[in-house]
Motif scaffolding. Structure first.
Motif, PDB file in Angstrom:
ATOM      1  N   SER A  86       0.825  -1.221   0.000  1.00  0.00           N
ATOM      2  CA  SER A  86       0.000   0.000   0.000  1.00  0.00           C
ATOM      3  C   SER A  86       0.851   1.260   0.000  1.00  0.00           C
ATOM      4  O   SER A  86       0.354   2.348  -0.285  1.00  0.00           O
ATOM      5  CB  SER A  86      -0.933   0.004   1.221  1.00  0.00           C
ATOM      6  OG  SER A  86      -0.209   0.198   2.419  1.00  0.00           O
ATOM      7  N   LYS A  87       2.145   1.098   0.305  1.00  0.00           N
ATOM      8  CA  LYS A  87       3.046   2.252   0.321  1.00  0.00           C
ATOM      9  C   LYS A  87       3.731   2.475  -1.027  1.00  0.00           C
ATOM     10  O   LYS A  87       4.332   3.523  -1.246  1.00  0.00           O
ATOM     11  CB  LYS A  87       4.104   2.072   1.416  1.00  0.00           C
ATOM     12  CG  LYS A  87       3.539   2.215   2.825  1.00  0.00           C
ATOM     13  CD  LYS A  87       4.588   1.923   3.882  1.00  0.00           C
ATOM     14  CE  LYS A  87       4.105   2.336   5.257  1.00  0.00           C
ATOM     15  NZ  LYS A  87       2.796   1.799   5.622  1.00  0.00           N
ATOM     16  N   ALA A  90      -7.919  -7.503  -1.229  1.00  0.00           N
ATOM     17  CA  ALA A  90      -7.482  -8.563  -0.330  1.00  0.00           C
ATOM     18  C   ALA A  90      -8.497  -9.708  -0.329  1.00  0.00           C
ATOM     19  O   ALA A  90      -9.705  -9.484  -0.441  1.00  0.00           O
ATOM     20  CB  ALA A  90      -7.313  -8.013   1.084  1.00  0.00           C
ATOM     21  N   PHE A  91      -7.991 -10.914  -0.209  1.00  0.00           N
ATOM     22  CA  PHE A  91      -8.846 -12.105  -0.230  1.00  0.00           C
ATOM     23  C   PHE A  91      -8.489 -13.009   0.943  1.00  0.00           C
ATOM     24  O   PHE A  91      -7.343 -13.397   1.113  1.00  0.00           O
ATOM     25  CB  PHE A  91      -8.667 -12.866  -1.542  1.00  0.00           C
ATOM     26  CG  PHE A  91      -9.496 -14.119  -1.651  1.00  0.00           C
ATOM     27  CD1 PHE A  91     -10.881 -14.074  -1.540  1.00  0.00           C
ATOM     28  CD2 PHE A  91      -8.885 -15.349  -1.879  1.00  0.00           C
ATOM     29  CE1 PHE A  91     -11.653 -15.216  -1.650  1.00  0.00           C
ATOM     30  CE2 PHE A  91      -9.640 -16.506  -1.998  1.00  0.00           C
ATOM     31  CZ  PHE A  91     -11.032 -16.443  -1.877  1.00  0.00           C
ATOM     32  N   ASN A  92      -9.489 -13.309   1.753  1.00  0.00           N
ATOM     33  CA  ASN A  92      -9.286 -14.122   2.952  1.00  0.00           C
ATOM     34  C   ASN A  92     -10.117 -15.399   2.880  1.00  0.00           C
ATOM     35  O   ASN A  92     -11.257 -15.381   2.411  1.00  0.00           O
ATOM     36  CB  ASN A  92      -9.677 -13.313   4.199  1.00  0.00           C
ATOM     37  CG  ASN A  92      -9.623 -14.142   5.467  1.00  0.00           C
ATOM     38  OD1 ASN A  92     -10.653 -14.489   6.026  1.00  0.00           O
ATOM     39  ND2 ASN A  92      -8.433 -14.461   5.918  1.00  0.00           N
ATOM     40  N   ILE A  93      -9.533 -16.504   3.330  1.00  0.00           N
ATOM     41  CA  ILE A  93     -10.223 -17.792   3.343  1.00  0.00           C
ATOM     42  C   ILE A  93     -10.275 -18.321   4.776  1.00  0.00           C
ATOM     43  O   ILE A  93      -9.251 -18.382   5.457  1.00  0.00           O
ATOM     44  CB  ILE A  93      -9.490 -18.840   2.469  1.00  0.00           C
ATOM     45  CG1 ILE A  93      -9.357 -18.353   1.026  1.00  0.00           C
ATOM     46  CG2 ILE A  93     -10.233 -20.175   2.507  1.00  0.00           C
ATOM     47  CD1 ILE A  93      -8.439 -19.239   0.185  1.00  0.00           C
ATOM     48  N   TYR A 153      -8.380  -3.283   9.697  1.00  0.00           N
ATOM     49  CA  TYR A 153      -7.012  -2.889   9.367  1.00  0.00           C
ATOM     50  C   TYR A 153      -6.888  -2.562   7.882  1.00  0.00           C
ATOM     51  O   TYR A 153      -6.319  -1.534   7.501  1.00  0.00           O
ATOM     52  CB  TYR A 153      -6.056  -4.014   9.752  1.00  0.00           C
ATOM     53  CG  TYR A 153      -4.674  -3.812   9.203  1.00  0.00           C
ATOM     54  CD1 TYR A 153      -3.849  -2.797   9.676  1.00  0.00           C
ATOM     55  CD2 TYR A 153      -4.199  -4.615   8.173  1.00  0.00           C
ATOM     56  CE1 TYR A 153      -2.589  -2.602   9.147  1.00  0.00           C
ATOM     57  CE2 TYR A 153      -2.935  -4.420   7.647  1.00  0.00           C
ATOM     58  CZ  TYR A 153      -2.139  -3.413   8.134  1.00  0.00           C
ATOM     59  OH  TYR A 153      -0.891  -3.212   7.598  1.00  0.00           O
ATOM     60  N   LEU A 154      -7.428  -3.435   7.016  1.00  0.00           N
ATOM     61  CA  LEU A 154      -7.338  -3.221   5.574  1.00  0.00           C
ATOM     62  C   LEU A 154      -8.154  -2.002   5.149  1.00  0.00           C
ATOM     63  O   LEU A 154      -7.753  -1.260   4.256  1.00  0.00           O
ATOM     64  CB  LEU A 154      -7.815  -4.470   4.830  1.00  0.00           C
ATOM     65  CG  LEU A 154      -6.904  -5.704   4.979  1.00  0.00           C
ATOM     66  CD1 LEU A 154      -7.600  -6.943   4.444  1.00  0.00           C
ATOM     67  CD2 LEU A 154      -5.572  -5.490   4.272  1.00  0.00           C
ATOM     68  N   ARG A 155      -9.284  -1.807   5.797  1.00  0.00           N
ATOM     69  CA  ARG A 155     -10.118  -0.635   5.478  1.00  0.00           C
ATOM     70  C   ARG A 155      -9.339   0.652   5.745  1.00  0.00           C
ATOM     71  O   ARG A 155      -9.406   1.600   4.955  1.00  0.00           O
ATOM     72  CB  ARG A 155     -11.382  -0.664   6.343  1.00  0.00           C
ATOM     73  CG  ARG A 155     -12.358   0.489   6.049  1.00  0.00           C
ATOM     74  CD  ARG A 155     -13.435   0.565   7.112  1.00  0.00           C
ATOM     75  NE  ARG A 155     -12.858   0.797   8.431  1.00  0.00           N
ATOM     76  CZ  ARG A 155     -13.572   0.783   9.559  1.00  0.00           C
ATOM     77  NH1 ARG A 155     -14.859   0.511   9.521  1.00  0.00           N
ATOM     78  NH2 ARG A 155     -12.987   1.013  10.726  1.00  0.00           N
ATOM     79  N   ASP A 156      -8.594   0.677   6.844  1.00  0.00           N
ATOM     80  CA  ASP A 156      -7.800   1.869   7.164  1.00  0.00           C
ATOM     81  C   ASP A 156      -6.696   2.108   6.128  1.00  0.00           C
ATOM     82  O   ASP A 156      -6.274   3.250   5.908  1.00  0.00           O
ATOM     83  CB  ASP A 156      -7.175   1.730   8.559  1.00  0.00           C
ATOM     84  CG  ASP A 156      -8.218   1.787   9.674  1.00  0.00           C
ATOM     85  OD1 ASP A 156      -9.343   2.243   9.401  1.00  0.00           O
ATOM     86  OD2 ASP A 156      -7.901   1.348  10.797  1.00  0.00           O
ATOM     87  N   LEU A 157      -6.232   1.039   5.492  1.00  0.00           N
ATOM     88  CA  LEU A 157      -5.221   1.175   4.435  1.00  0.00           C
ATOM     89  C   LEU A 157      -5.852   1.554   3.094  1.00  0.00           C
ATOM     90  O   LEU A 157      -5.138   1.903   2.160  1.00  0.00           O
ATOM     91  CB  LEU A 157      -4.452  -0.135   4.262  1.00  0.00           C
ATOM     92  CG  LEU A 157      -3.429  -0.523   5.332  1.00  0.00           C
ATOM     93  CD1 LEU A 157      -2.816  -1.880   4.995  1.00  0.00           C
ATOM     94  CD2 LEU A 157      -2.340   0.533   5.480  1.00  0.00           C
ATOM     95  N   GLY A 158      -7.175   1.442   3.008  1.00  0.00           N
ATOM     96  CA  GLY A 158      -7.860   1.726   1.750  1.00  0.00           C
ATOM     97  C   GLY A 158      -7.944   0.522   0.835  1.00  0.00           C
ATOM     98  O   GLY A 158      -8.112   0.668  -0.386  1.00  0.00           O
ATOM     99  N   ILE A 159      -7.832  -0.685   1.419  1.00  0.00           N
ATOM    100  CA  ILE A 159      -7.862  -1.919   0.638  1.00  0.00           C
ATOM    101  C   ILE A 159      -9.169  -2.662   0.875  1.00  0.00           C
ATOM    102  O   ILE A 159      -9.549  -2.918   2.021  1.00  0.00           O
ATOM    103  CB  ILE A 159      -6.677  -2.835   1.020  1.00  0.00           C
ATOM    104  CG1 ILE A 159      -5.339  -2.124   0.757  1.00  0.00           C
ATOM    105  CG2 ILE A 159      -6.741  -4.154   0.250  1.00  0.00           C
ATOM    106  CD1 ILE A 159      -4.130  -2.891   1.254  1.00  0.00           C
TER     107      ILE A 159
END
Length: 315
Positions: free
Chosen positions: A68-69, A78-81, A100-106
């Protein structure tokens, strides 16, 4: 003792493979810069969409943070299983990952073995054991994770799939395939993405030159909350990978930088072999339609379900 890089702040981290003592900021910058170089080399930063496989563990969090940087987070999905392991996959961990991912914009999308395959990992293992089969949980898990990640990459029209495999993982894979004499799998390891089917989304590993202890330290210094408990299946039945890992850690301790040299040397050898080899397109599984190995009617995943009595041959 002052940091060997900036000479201003106090050193907090020692890098055995470089012999440097680094402060918090210089250590984090060092990891970020190395991931950025690898990501650019792999073509990650020049594509329109990248699916990143995230488990909620330290490596996937470091992967998301560092990528993200170096690129627009809106290009990352992002994909989670959730595999379905009693006492291991917890709903609160997925929620923590989402925030956490939402705060990164993902953006985060997710699925489970139960939803996508029809059975949880626990159910697959239980059914196979009931038939007296000696199939490791990791055999089920690894195959179906790869399949679902690839499917998700196709679904979101990703140009690449990025996984959080670190240097230790990559070195272990090389040694395991050498021990097994699996030349075809060895040829898939390396910096250049390898695609043997139009149904595959090319996979890349931006953390493949970062030690596991470095991803752990990075996550700790950044204050990430991640799953620290080892999978109960690995604890109960150590795999060949676990045994190889212990051996490689001993070699690394005696000769700092051993793992990095191993991977870098193999990259050079592997690229030469791949240039001289003629790689043909993989056939497809007659049951699920996904790519399979040469000489197989069914892919490994379908064979496992058939063996465990969870899928009839005629389906």
């Amino acid at each position: 003792m002052k940091c060997d890089n900036c000479g201003v702040r106090e050193a907090e981290v020692f890098q055995p493979h470089t012999g440097k003592r680094l402060c918090r900021d210089c250590f984090l910058s060092d990891v970020q810069e190395r991931v950025a170089r690898e990501a650019k080399k792999l073509g990650v930063t020049s594509v329109s969409r990248v699916l990143i496989a995230v488990s909620g563990g330290k490596d996937s969090l470091v992967l998301a943070d560092t990528l993200s940087k170096v690129m627009d987070p809106s290009k990352l999905i992002a994909f989670n299983i959730v595999e379905g392991i009693q006492g291991y996959n917890r709903e609160d961990q997925v929620k923590e990952l989402y925030h956490y991912l939402r705060d990164l914009g993902i953006e985060l999308i997710s699925t489970s073995f139960k939803t996508s395959v029809g059975y949880s990992l626990d159910e697959m293992v239980s059914s196979s054991r009931a038939r007296g089969l000696n199939i490791a949980a990791c055999t089920f898990c690894g195959g179906f994770r790869r399949k679902l990640i690839n499917q998700a990459g196709r679904d979101v029209k990703a140009d690449l799939v990025a996984t959080g495999h670190n240097l230790d993982d990559e070195a272990q894979t090389i040694i395991i395939n050498l021990l097994r004499g699996d030349v075809r799998k060895l040829m898939r390891v390396g910096e250049s993405p390898l695609k043997l089917s139009d149904k595959f989304v090319m996979r890349v590993k931006p953390l493949r030159k970062i030690y596991e202890w470095e991803t752990t330290m990075y996550a700790f210094l950044k204050g990430f909350k991640f799953q620290e408990v080892e999978c109960p299946y690995i604890s109960a039945r150590p795999t060949m990978r676990a045994k190889v890992r212990d051996l490689m850690y001993a070699l690394e301790e005696k000769s700092p930088g051993f793992l990095l040299r191993l991977v870098e040397n193999f990259d050079r050898i592997g690229e030469e072999v791949r240039r001289e080899s003629k790689l043909t397109t993989l056939p497809t599984c007659k049951m699920c339609g996904e790519p399979t190995s040469f000489g197989r009617e069914y892919c490994k995943n379908c064979e496992l379900l058939i063996s465990a009595g969870l899928r009839p041959v005629s389906s």
